[in-house]
Design a protein around this motif. Structure first.
Motif, mmCIF file in Angstrom:
data_model
loop_
_atom_site.group_PDB
_atom_site.id
_atom_site.type_symbol
_atom_site.label_atom_id
_atom_site.label_comp_id
_atom_site.label_asym_id
_atom_site.label_seq_id
_atom_site.Cartn_x
_atom_site.Cartn_y
_atom_site.Cartn_z
ATOM 1 N N VAL A 119 0.820 -1.203 0.000
ATOM 2 C CA VAL A 119 0.000 0.000 0.000
ATOM 3 C C VAL A 119 0.862 1.264 0.000
ATOM 4 O O VAL A 119 1.999 1.280 0.480
ATOM 5 C CB VAL A 119 -0.963 0.042 1.211
ATOM 6 C CG1 VAL A 119 -1.975 -1.095 1.130
ATOM 7 C CG2 VAL A 119 -0.206 0.011 2.528
ATOM 8 N N VAL A 120 0.280 2.323 -0.534
ATOM 9 C CA VAL A 120 0.812 3.675 -0.396
ATOM 10 C C VAL A 120 -0.301 4.478 0.245
ATOM 11 O O VAL A 120 -1.476 4.324 -0.094
ATOM 12 C CB VAL A 120 1.242 4.252 -1.757
ATOM 13 C CG1 VAL A 120 0.118 4.239 -2.757
ATOM 14 C CG2 VAL A 120 1.794 5.662 -1.597
ATOM 15 N N CYS A 121 0.038 5.316 1.234
ATOM 16 C CA CYS A 121 -0.983 5.913 2.094
ATOM 17 C C CYS A 121 -1.276 7.371 1.747
ATOM 18 O O CYS A 121 -0.360 8.204 1.675
ATOM 19 C CB CYS A 121 -0.556 5.823 3.558
ATOM 20 S SG CYS A 121 -0.344 4.119 4.128
ATOM 21 N N ASP A 122 -2.543 7.672 1.537
ATOM 22 C CA ASP A 122 -3.008 9.051 1.413
ATOM 23 C C ASP A 122 -2.755 9.728 2.761
ATOM 24 O O ASP A 122 -3.241 9.266 3.792
ATOM 25 C CB ASP A 122 -4.506 9.032 1.080
ATOM 26 C CG ASP A 122 -5.107 10.426 0.902
ATOM 27 O OD1 ASP A 122 -4.489 11.411 1.341
ATOM 28 O OD2 ASP A 122 -6.217 10.514 0.344
ATOM 29 N N PRO A 123 -2.009 10.847 2.791
ATOM 30 C CA PRO A 123 -1.632 11.434 4.084
ATOM 31 C C PRO A 123 -2.723 12.233 4.776
ATOM 32 O O PRO A 123 -2.548 12.603 5.945
ATOM 33 C CB PRO A 123 -0.456 12.346 3.718
ATOM 34 C CG PRO A 123 -0.726 12.748 2.305
ATOM 35 C CD PRO A 123 -1.360 11.541 1.659
ATOM 36 N N TYR A 124 -3.830 12.514 4.098
ATOM 37 C CA TYR A 124 -4.885 13.317 4.728
ATOM 38 C C TYR A 124 -5.950 12.415 5.332
ATOM 39 O O TYR A 124 -6.620 11.654 4.633
ATOM 40 C CB TYR A 124 -5.506 14.294 3.724
ATOM 41 C CG TYR A 124 -4.663 15.527 3.573
ATOM 42 C CD1 TYR A 124 -4.659 16.519 4.561
ATOM 43 C CD2 TYR A 124 -3.814 15.688 2.492
ATOM 44 C CE1 TYR A 124 -3.848 17.633 4.460
ATOM 45 C CE2 TYR A 124 -2.996 16.802 2.379
ATOM 46 C CZ TYR A 124 -3.022 17.772 3.363
ATOM 47 O OH TYR A 124 -2.214 18.870 3.267
ATOM 48 N N ILE A 125 -6.100 12.521 6.648
ATOM 49 C CA ILE A 125 -7.042 11.702 7.400
ATOM 50 C C ILE A 125 -8.205 12.587 7.817
ATOM 51 O O ILE A 125 -8.016 13.608 8.473
ATOM 52 C CB ILE A 125 -6.345 11.082 8.627
ATOM 53 C CG1 ILE A 125 -5.206 10.167 8.150
ATOM 54 C CG2 ILE A 125 -7.337 10.315 9.491
ATOM 55 C CD1 ILE A 125 -4.328 9.650 9.270
ATOM 56 N N ARG A 126 -9.420 12.205 7.430
ATOM 57 C CA ARG A 126 -10.564 13.084 7.671
ATOM 58 C C ARG A 126 -11.834 12.297 7.940
ATOM 59 O O ARG A 126 -11.918 11.096 7.676
ATOM 60 C CB ARG A 126 -10.758 14.031 6.496
ATOM 61 C CG ARG A 126 -10.514 13.416 5.153
ATOM 62 C CD ARG A 126 -10.257 14.480 4.120
ATOM 63 N NE ARG A 126 -9.596 13.918 2.936
ATOM 64 C CZ ARG A 126 -9.206 14.625 1.902
ATOM 65 N NH1 ARG A 126 -9.413 15.914 1.878
ATOM 66 N NH2 ARG A 126 -8.603 14.062 0.890
ATOM 67 N N ASP A 127 -12.817 12.999 8.454
ATOM 68 C CA ASP A 127 -14.119 12.425 8.758
ATOM 69 C C ASP A 127 -14.830 12.100 7.447
ATOM 70 O O ASP A 127 -14.997 12.993 6.599
ATOM 71 C CB ASP A 127 -14.930 13.445 9.569
ATOM 72 C CG ASP A 127 -16.257 12.914 10.047
ATOM 73 O OD1 ASP A 127 -16.749 11.915 9.483
ATOM 74 O OD2 ASP A 127 -16.827 13.511 10.978
ATOM 75 N N PRO A 128 -15.265 10.866 7.256
ATOM 76 C CA PRO A 128 -15.952 10.512 6.006
ATOM 77 C C PRO A 128 -17.247 11.286 5.791
ATOM 78 O O PRO A 128 -17.730 11.393 4.668
ATOM 79 C CB PRO A 128 -16.213 9.009 6.152
ATOM 80 C CG PRO A 128 -16.092 8.717 7.609
ATOM 81 C CD PRO A 128 -15.105 9.698 8.136
ATOM 82 N N GLU A 129 -17.804 11.862 6.875
ATOM 83 C CA GLU A 129 -19.031 12.645 6.746
ATOM 84 C C GLU A 129 -18.752 14.074 6.271
ATOM 85 O O GLU A 129 -19.680 14.796 5.915
ATOM 86 C CB GLU A 129 -19.768 12.692 8.093
ATOM 87 C CG GLU A 129 -20.162 11.323 8.639
ATOM 88 C CD GLU A 129 -21.096 10.575 7.694
ATOM 89 O OE1 GLU A 129 -21.992 11.224 7.121
ATOM 90 O OE2 GLU A 129 -20.900 9.360 7.511
ATOM 91 N N ASP A 130 -17.499 14.473 6.299
ATOM 92 C CA ASP A 130 -17.106 15.805 5.837
ATOM 93 C C ASP A 130 -16.936 15.737 4.319
ATOM 94 O O ASP A 130 -15.926 15.260 3.808
ATOM 95 C CB ASP A 130 -15.797 16.214 6.521
ATOM 96 C CG ASP A 130 -15.286 17.586 6.089
ATOM 97 O OD1 ASP A 130 -15.969 18.263 5.304
ATOM 98 O OD2 ASP A 130 -14.184 17.964 6.536
ATOM 99 N N VAL A 131 -17.938 16.220 3.584
ATOM 100 C CA VAL A 131 -17.981 16.027 2.136
ATOM 101 C C VAL A 131 -16.748 16.608 1.446
ATOM 102 O O VAL A 131 -16.086 15.939 0.649
ATOM 103 C CB VAL A 131 -19.271 16.648 1.548
ATOM 104 C CG1 VAL A 131 -19.273 16.511 0.024
ATOM 105 C CG2 VAL A 131 -20.500 15.971 2.144
ATOM 106 N N GLU A 132 -16.419 17.869 1.732
ATOM 107 C CA GLU A 132 -15.247 18.480 1.118
ATOM 108 C C GLU A 132 -13.950 17.950 1.727
ATOM 109 O O GLU A 132 -12.939 17.829 1.040
ATOM 110 C CB GLU A 132 -15.288 20.000 1.277
ATOM 111 C CG GLU A 132 -16.311 20.698 0.398
ATOM 112 C CD GLU A 132 -16.192 22.210 0.505
ATOM 113 O OE1 GLU A 132 -15.947 22.726 1.619
ATOM 114 O OE2 GLU A 132 -16.320 22.874 -0.530
ATOM 115 N N GLY A 133 -13.999 17.634 3.008
ATOM 116 C CA GLY A 133 -12.815 17.120 3.679
ATOM 117 C C GLY A 133 -11.897 18.185 4.217
ATOM 118 O O GLY A 133 -10.851 17.880 4.791
ATOM 119 N N PHE A 134 -12.250 19.466 4.068
ATOM 120 C CA PHE A 134 -11.378 20.545 4.531
ATOM 121 C C PHE A 134 -11.432 20.720 6.050
ATOM 122 O O PHE A 134 -10.416 20.881 6.712
ATOM 123 C CB PHE A 134 -11.751 21.864 3.851
ATOM 124 C CG PHE A 134 -11.456 21.905 2.382
ATOM 125 C CD1 PHE A 134 -10.390 21.203 1.847
ATOM 126 C CD2 PHE A 134 -12.243 22.651 1.519
ATOM 127 C CE1 PHE A 134 -10.105 21.241 0.496
ATOM 128 C CE2 PHE A 134 -11.970 22.699 0.160
ATOM 129 C CZ PHE A 134 -10.892 21.990 -0.357
#
Length: 368
Positions: free
Chosen positions: A113-128
């Protein structure tokens, strides 16, 4: 496990190599990754040195990288996440899943695997709003093991010919470049300038622009022009050229640019805006030449320009990047690898900016 603890903002002495750190355990929805390669990037170094603090006005100098900028707190500036010490840095994690938490299919064990470094709430649509960063709000890749949400661990075919060290350039450098160009709407037919084209982000900017069908005019140091040309840049300009505007317009036959992708900033910023045509777009994700720039608002509004700042990735940024890599349309540019316990020497070489592409750290192999 072996891991590097960041114990505060400052110089290289704030990075402490330890061999007695407890192995992290995956929580619900997470996977445990045996890290086999971890890229180095400006973000991790800027975090350590406290360069994001608004009191720092210089560029990201080698001396600042080695000694820090005298910042004890508020070293994250306008980044709204929280940094506590000790912290294991490392935004660029590549490796193999060796355990899974509750709710994750055990069949994922063994995946490369290679890991996406941004970890966010899946309910946050934009993810910002909810975005945290691997190695900042969450312990990262400067260790033999790290945990990430299962969705952040993106599978790569085990027989895919790129080395783990090459793949470790993707999460931060490759992702930053992809996000910059996504936010600015880069497309076929764009006439674009890339500054800092020999660096980790710059080498990806050039390749992605070409993959999208754009014309890429790169700016790089004289000693690196040949290597940047090999990446596919249509033209490469020596960064010491005294009149950047004239040099670019000579190449374009007098046509102004539709896009500038800038990671340098500093004194050349007004010239970059001058080069843009009416309705042009400027995007930045760095300021290695200096964060304070001269902006004449009349240039901005009279030319109908759009300015974009890029940090948190759009939701489709990382998948788009991985698709380009797996399809062979872009290739990571990894120059040299160092053992993790030599992180001081590795980062010292990184500051000198004599390399093209990215430098990578290799944690000790885990005995089966």
């Amino acid at each position: 496990m072996t891991a590097v603890h960041l114990v505060g903002h400052g110089g290289l002495d704030k990075l402490v190599v330890r061999n007695d750190v407890a192995v992290c355990q995956p929580g619900p929805g997470e996977v445990l990754v045996n890290v086999t390669a971890a890229g180095m990037n400006n973000t991790d170094i800027n975090t350590r040195t406290g360069w994001y603090n608004k009191q720092v006005s210089s560029g990201t100098t080698a001396e600042g990288g080695k000694s820090g900028f005298g910042v004890a707190e508020k070293g994250m500036g306008d980044w709204e996440g929280g940094l506590t010490f000790p912290r294991i840095q490392g935004a660029d994690a590549v490796g193999y899943i060796v355990a899974v938490g509750k709710g994750v299919d055990a069949s994922r064990i063994g995946e490369r695997v290679v890991c996406d470094p941004y970890i966010r709430d899946p309910e946050d649509v934009e993810g910002f709003d909810s975005a945290g960063f691997l190695g900042s709000e969450h312990d990262g890749a400067f260790a033999q093991f790290t945990t990430v949400p299962s969705v952040n661990a993106v599978s790569i075919p085990k027989d895919f010919p790129l080395s783990d060290a090459a793949l470790a350039t993707l999460p931060c450098s490759g992702g930053t470049a992809m996000n910059m160009l996504s936010m600015a709407g880069a497309k076929a037919g764009d006439l674009a300038v890339v500054t800092g084209a020999s660096g980790g982000v710059g080498t990806f900017l050039v390749q992605i622009l070409k993959a999208l069908g754009a014309t890429a005019i790169a700016v790089a140091g004289k000693s690196k022009i040949a290597d940047v040309s090999k990446l596919g840049a249509d033209h490469v300009i020596d960064r010491e050229t005294p009149d950047l505007v004239s040099a670019v317009l000579e190449i374009t036959g007098g046509r102004n640019l539709s896009l500038v992708a800038d990671v340098v900033g500093g004194d050349q910023f007004p010239d970059l805006l001058k080069l843009l045509r009416r309705g042009g777009r400027y995007v930045t994700a760095g300021a290695i030449g200096g964060p304070k720039v001269d902006l004449d608002l009349r240039t901005l509004y009279l030319k109908n320009l759009s300015l974009f700042g890029s940090t948190v990735y759009l939701r489709d940024t990382f998948p788009r990047l991985i698709d380009l890599v797996v399809s062979g349309r872009i290739k990571p540019f990894s120059t040299k690898s160092w053992p993790l316990d030599q992180i001081h020497a590795a980062q010292s070489e990184f500051f000198e900016k004599k390399h093209v592409g990215s430098l990578v750290l290799l944690p000790p192999k885990v005995e089966a």
